[in-house]
Design an enzyme around this catalytic site. Sequence first.
Site, PDB file in Angstrom:
ATOM      1  N   THR A  36      -3.972   4.896  15.415  1.00  0.00           N
ATOM      2  CA  THR A  36      -4.927   4.361  16.398  1.00  0.00           C
ATOM      3  C   THR A  36      -4.201   3.507  17.445  1.00  0.00           C
ATOM      4  O   THR A  36      -4.720   3.303  18.533  1.00  0.00           O
ATOM      5  CB  THR A  36      -6.015   3.498  15.717  1.00  0.00           C
ATOM      6  OG1 THR A  36      -5.357   2.508  14.918  1.00  0.00           O
ATOM      7  CG2 THR A  36      -6.929   4.318  14.848  1.00  0.00           C
ATOM      8  N   ALA A  75      -1.563  -3.422   9.825  1.00  0.00           N
ATOM      9  CA  ALA A  75      -1.810  -1.974   9.775  1.00  0.00           C
ATOM     10  C   ALA A  75      -2.890  -1.682   8.733  1.00  0.00           C
ATOM     11  O   ALA A  75      -2.861  -2.219   7.632  1.00  0.00           O
ATOM     12  CB  ALA A  75      -0.531  -1.231   9.401  1.00  0.00           C
ATOM     13  N   TYR A 142     -14.030   0.617   2.623  1.00  0.00           N
ATOM     14  CA  TYR A 142     -13.139  -0.191   3.478  1.00  0.00           C
ATOM     15  C   TYR A 142     -13.123  -1.644   2.990  1.00  0.00           C
ATOM     16  O   TYR A 142     -12.059  -2.221   2.773  1.00  0.00           O
ATOM     17  CB  TYR A 142     -13.600  -0.102   4.940  1.00  0.00           C
ATOM     18  CG  TYR A 142     -12.962  -1.139   5.837  1.00  0.00           C
ATOM     19  CD1 TYR A 142     -11.597  -1.120   6.093  1.00  0.00           C
ATOM     20  CD2 TYR A 142     -13.732  -2.152   6.429  1.00  0.00           C
ATOM     21  CE1 TYR A 142     -11.006  -2.090   6.904  1.00  0.00           C
ATOM     22  CE2 TYR A 142     -13.143  -3.117   7.240  1.00  0.00           C
ATOM     23  CZ  TYR A 142     -11.789  -3.080   7.472  1.00  0.00           C
ATOM     24  OH  TYR A 142     -11.203  -4.041   8.267  1.00  0.00           O
ATOM     25  N   LYS A 146     -10.031  -3.838   1.248  1.00  0.00           N
ATOM     26  CA  LYS A 146      -9.529  -5.109   1.787  1.00  0.00           C
ATOM     27  C   LYS A 146      -9.549  -6.190   0.709  1.00  0.00           C
ATOM     28  O   LYS A 146      -8.650  -7.030   0.634  1.00  0.00           O
ATOM     29  CB  LYS A 146     -10.371  -5.539   2.993  1.00  0.00           C
ATOM     30  CG  LYS A 146     -10.108  -4.724   4.236  1.00  0.00           C
ATOM     31  CD  LYS A 146      -8.697  -5.002   4.723  1.00  0.00           C
ATOM     32  CE  LYS A 146      -8.398  -4.563   6.102  1.00  0.00           C
ATOM     33  NZ  LYS A 146      -7.003  -4.755   6.478  1.00  0.00           N
TER      34      LYS A 146
HETATM   35  N1  LIG Z   1     -11.074  -5.416  14.949  1.00  0.00           N
HETATM   36  C1  LIG Z   1     -11.830  -6.103  14.126  1.00  0.00           C
HETATM   37  O1  LIG Z   1     -12.933  -6.530  14.493  1.00  0.00           O
HETATM   38  C2  LIG Z   1     -11.358  -6.414  12.730  1.00  0.00           C
HETATM   39  C3  LIG Z   1     -12.211  -7.140  11.892  1.00  0.00           C
HETATM   40  C4  LIG Z   1     -11.803  -7.436  10.602  1.00  0.00           C
HETATM   41  C5  LIG Z   1     -10.557  -7.045  10.169  1.00  0.00           C
HETATM   42  N2  LIG Z   1      -9.744  -6.326  10.977  1.00  0.00           N
HETATM   43  C6  LIG Z   1      -8.424  -5.953  10.453  1.00  0.00           C
HETATM   44  O2  LIG Z   1      -7.432  -6.352  11.392  1.00  0.00           O
HETATM   45  C7  LIG Z   1      -6.324  -5.447  11.351  1.00  0.00           C
HETATM   46  C8  LIG Z   1      -6.027  -4.895  12.732  1.00  0.00           C
HETATM   47  O3  LIG Z   1      -7.189  -4.205  13.180  1.00  0.00           O
HETATM   48  P1  LIG Z   1      -7.363  -3.660  14.666  1.00  0.00           P
HETATM   49  O4  LIG Z   1      -8.773  -3.878  15.046  1.00  0.00           O
HETATM   50  O5  LIG Z   1      -6.274  -4.165  15.520  1.00  0.00           O
HETATM   51  O6  LIG Z   1      -7.205  -2.100  14.390  1.00  0.00           O
HETATM   52  P2  LIG Z   1      -6.273  -1.010  15.103  1.00  0.00           P
HETATM   53  O7  LIG Z   1      -6.712   0.297  14.538  1.00  0.00           O
HETATM   54  O8  LIG Z   1      -6.283  -1.195  16.578  1.00  0.00           O
HETATM   55  O9  LIG Z   1      -4.826  -1.390  14.557  1.00  0.00           O
HETATM   56  C9  LIG Z   1      -4.290  -0.904  13.364  1.00  0.00           C
HETATM   57  C10 LIG Z   1      -2.854  -0.481  13.635  1.00  0.00           C
HETATM   58  O10 LIG Z   1      -2.279  -0.021  12.411  1.00  0.00           O
HETATM   59  C11 LIG Z   1      -1.635   1.232  12.635  1.00  0.00           C
HETATM   60  N3  LIG Z   1      -1.692   1.991  11.374  1.00  0.00           N
HETATM   61  C12 LIG Z   1      -2.795   2.529  10.800  1.00  0.00           C
HETATM   62  N4  LIG Z   1      -2.457   3.156   9.648  1.00  0.00           N
HETATM   63  C13 LIG Z   1      -1.122   2.983   9.492  1.00  0.00           C
HETATM   64  C14 LIG Z   1      -0.186   3.392   8.514  1.00  0.00           C
HETATM   65  N5  LIG Z   1      -0.575   4.122   7.457  1.00  0.00           N
HETATM   66  N6  LIG Z   1       1.121   3.056   8.665  1.00  0.00           N
HETATM   67  C15 LIG Z   1       1.536   2.333   9.747  1.00  0.00           C
HETATM   68  N7  LIG Z   1       0.685   1.919  10.716  1.00  0.00           N
HETATM   69  C16 LIG Z   1      -0.628   2.232  10.600  1.00  0.00           C
HETATM   70  C17 LIG Z   1      -2.411   1.892  13.760  1.00  0.00           C
HETATM   71  O11 LIG Z   1      -1.685   2.893  14.450  1.00  0.00           O
HETATM   72  C18 LIG Z   1      -2.733   0.671  14.645  1.00  0.00           C
HETATM   73  O12 LIG Z   1      -1.688   0.427  15.558  1.00  0.00           O
HETATM   74  C19 LIG Z   1      -6.698  -4.366  10.333  1.00  0.00           C
HETATM   75  O13 LIG Z   1      -6.121  -4.712   9.110  1.00  0.00           O
HETATM   76  C20 LIG Z   1      -8.213  -4.469  10.255  1.00  0.00           C
HETATM   77  O14 LIG Z   1      -8.692  -4.018   9.009  1.00  0.00           O
HETATM   78  C21 LIG Z   1     -10.114  -5.998  12.250  1.00  0.00           C
END
Ligand SMILES: NC(=O)c1ccc[n+]([C@@H]2O[C@H](COP(=O)([O-])OP(=O)(O)OC[C@H]3O[C@@H](n4cnc5c(N)ncnc54)[C@H](O)[C@@H]3O)[C@@H](O)[C@H]2O)c1
Length: 307
Positions: A36, A75, A142, A146
């Site tokens: 992503t 990630a 999910y 976590k």
């Molecule tokens: N955006 C939100 O509102 C939110 C809320 C709660 C928690 N989170 C957590 O925050 C973190 C970042 O989320 P985000 O919103 O930036 O999401 P995002 O999808 O933009 O970022 C995730 C990143 O991880 C990389 N990735 C995914 N699977 C991978 C793998 N198997 N190996 C290596 N890289 C991998 C993707 O390419 C991406 O760059 C995540 O852990 C997510 O669960 C996000």
Amino acid sequence: MQTIFVTGGAGFIGSHVVERLLARGDQVVVYDNFTTGLPSNVPEKAVVVEGDIRDKESIEEAVVRHQPDGIIHLAAQSKVGPSLERPEEDLEVNILGTVHLLEAARKNNSSHFVSASSAAVYGHSETLPITESSDTEPLSPYGTSKLAAEQYIQSYARLYPIRTVGLRFANVYGPRQTMETEAGVITIFCETLLAGKQPSIQGDGEQTRDFVYVEDVAEAVIESLNNESVQGIFNVSSETETSINELLLELSRTAGREFAPVYGPPRAGDIRHSFLSYKRLHKETGWSPEVSLTEGLEKTMEYYKQK
Ligand SMILES: NC(=O)c1ccc[n+]([C@@H]2O[C@H](COP(=O)([O-])OP(=O)(O)OC[C@H]3O[C@@H](n4cnc5c(N)ncnc54)[C@H](O)[C@@H]3O)[C@@H](O)[C@H]2O)c1
């Protein structure tokens, strides 16, 4: 100067964290498989390792090669829809991937490990605001993945000389967010409004969420990495309840036009009201969010206008 290893550094939240680390003079290694995340999200000064956290050898090799002082683990497979369709993928990426990274950190004697968790670990909560001691009853694979990852990072802190922090983010929003992630509603509204289309709301729009701006979240991540007294689980939120109707109104004001939404059926299993207390993190680090919803939405809308 420190070397910080950031998994998911090409993603939405990760890219903001990386920018801040570079700005304060750190050397940054981004480890990402670009599912992503986008290469264009990563500033040139960062070292990029393309790899998958499910691949134990690849992640261990990268950690050993770069000898980071600290690890920030962002990630994840973080989309709720795919999590329901393919729960085994969350298990592999979010749980097994975290264990691979913890093992790499242990073998490399990395002593600081900050990992992204989510408000999704709580599920429905009767008492608001949600605190870190509220019940954890996730409603999706999910959220379950976590919660399991949090347990792993905490057990590593008990077993080995590694300080681990799990940050339960509320709904994070801001520039570079993709539509499908947790606070994707703001991205969807921005793009719909800018295209002059009519936005649609699932349910009556009175459901509430806690929206926290991405720069504030990036600061909380870095503060947790810096501050050696911080260990354990913390909410990262705005501690403010905003309904989807209020959100749309605010965005319409920002766009300078009024938009009447179409209301559809509510999404099955959707939580009615949610907001989280950040007092625990504030007490430990002094962190509190600085960007108001109005200001954050203006910055976000501006980003989508320029895109
Ligand atoms: N955006 C939100 O509102 C939110 C809320 C709660 C928690 N989170 C957590 O925050 C973190 C970042 O989320 P985000 O919103 O930036 O999401 P995002 O999808 O933009 O970022 C995730 C990143 O991880 C990389 N990735 C995914 N699977 C991978 C793998 N198997 N190996 C290596 N890289 C991998 C993707 O390419 C991406 O760059 C995540 O852990 C997510 O669960 C996000």
